[in-house]
Design a protein around this motif. Structure first.
Motif, PDB file in Angstrom:
ATOM      1  N   GLU A  40       0.828  -1.207   0.000  1.00 53.74           N
ATOM      2  CA  GLU A  40       0.000   0.000   0.000  1.00 53.74           C
ATOM      3  C   GLU A  40       0.864   1.259   0.000  1.00 53.74           C
ATOM      4  N   THR A  41       1.920   1.240   0.813  1.00 53.11           N
ATOM      5  CA  THR A  41       2.814   2.397   0.891  1.00 53.11           C
ATOM      6  C   THR A  41       3.534   2.607  -0.433  1.00 53.11           C
ATOM      7  N   TYR A  44       1.123   4.087  -2.917  1.00 59.04           N
ATOM      8  CA  TYR A  44       0.755   5.465  -2.618  1.00 59.04           C
ATOM      9  C   TYR A  44       1.884   6.437  -2.939  1.00 59.04           C
ATOM     10  N   CYS A  45       3.112   6.051  -2.658  1.00 63.04           N
ATOM     11  CA  CYS A  45       4.253   6.968  -2.779  1.00 63.04           C
ATOM     12  C   CYS A  45       4.859   7.020  -4.182  1.00 63.04           C
ATOM     13  N   PRO A  80      -5.011  10.538   2.220  1.00 64.80           N
ATOM     14  CA  PRO A  80      -5.466   9.184   2.519  1.00 64.80           C
ATOM     15  C   PRO A  80      -6.581   9.215   3.557  1.00 64.80           C
ATOM     16  N   MET A  84      -6.130   4.177   5.634  1.00 66.86           N
ATOM     17  CA  MET A  84      -4.934   4.179   4.795  1.00 66.86           C
ATOM     18  C   MET A  84      -3.817   4.978   5.458  1.00 66.86           C
ATOM     19  N   ARG A  85      -4.164   6.086   6.080  1.00 66.01           N
ATOM     20  CA  ARG A  85      -3.149   6.895   6.761  1.00 66.01           C
ATOM     21  C   ARG A  85      -2.469   6.075   7.862  1.00 66.01           C
ATOM     22  N   LEU A  88      -0.134   3.571   6.195  1.00 67.15           N
ATOM     23  CA  LEU A  88       1.076   4.245   5.716  1.00 67.15           C
ATOM     24  C   LEU A  88       2.008   4.597   6.878  1.00 67.15           C
TER      25      LEU A  88
END
Length: 115
Positions: A40-41, A44-45, A80, A84-85, A88
């Motif tokens: 996921e990270t 996202y990044c 996010p 999700m936050r 992360l």
């Protein structure tokens, strides 16, 4: 007799244009530390920057949280949702914790958020 300046410039151009096998490696989630939230990270990044940028930071969870706020507010990163936050932040804090200070006053990133 050949013009040495031309030969030097041609050699430099060949070096700059030639593909380099060692410099352009594709990044994958598997290249990151294996903790929950890695995929996921990565997803996202990687849309905005290399994961090498992330892996060099080494921050406490609160600094990672501030960094997410900064990227959302200043750089247009999609905010996010709460779940999700947490994913992360859990991953970033575990995979890239603060590093020990370097001896001798090494290089300091002038763009890193101040503690």
């Amino acid at each position: 007799m050949p013009d040495l300046r031309f030969l030097g410039m041609a050699a430099l151009a060949a070096i700059l244009i030639a593909p380099s096998a060692g410099l352009a490696q594709e990044e994958t989630p598997e290249s990151l530390p294996d903790f929950a939230g890695r995929d996921e990270t990565f997803g996202y990044c990687i849309g905005c920057h290399s994961m090498k940028v992330v892996s060099r930071q080494g921050m406490e969870r609160s600094r990672w949280d501030e960094t997410l706020n900064w990227m959302t507010e200043k750089h247009g990163m999609p905010a996010p949702d709460a779940d999700m936050r947490k994913t992360l932040l859990d991953y970033l804090a575990q995979a890239f914790p603060p590093k020990a200070p370097s001896q001798g006053g090494g290089w300091v990133n002038p763009f890193a958020p101040k503690p």
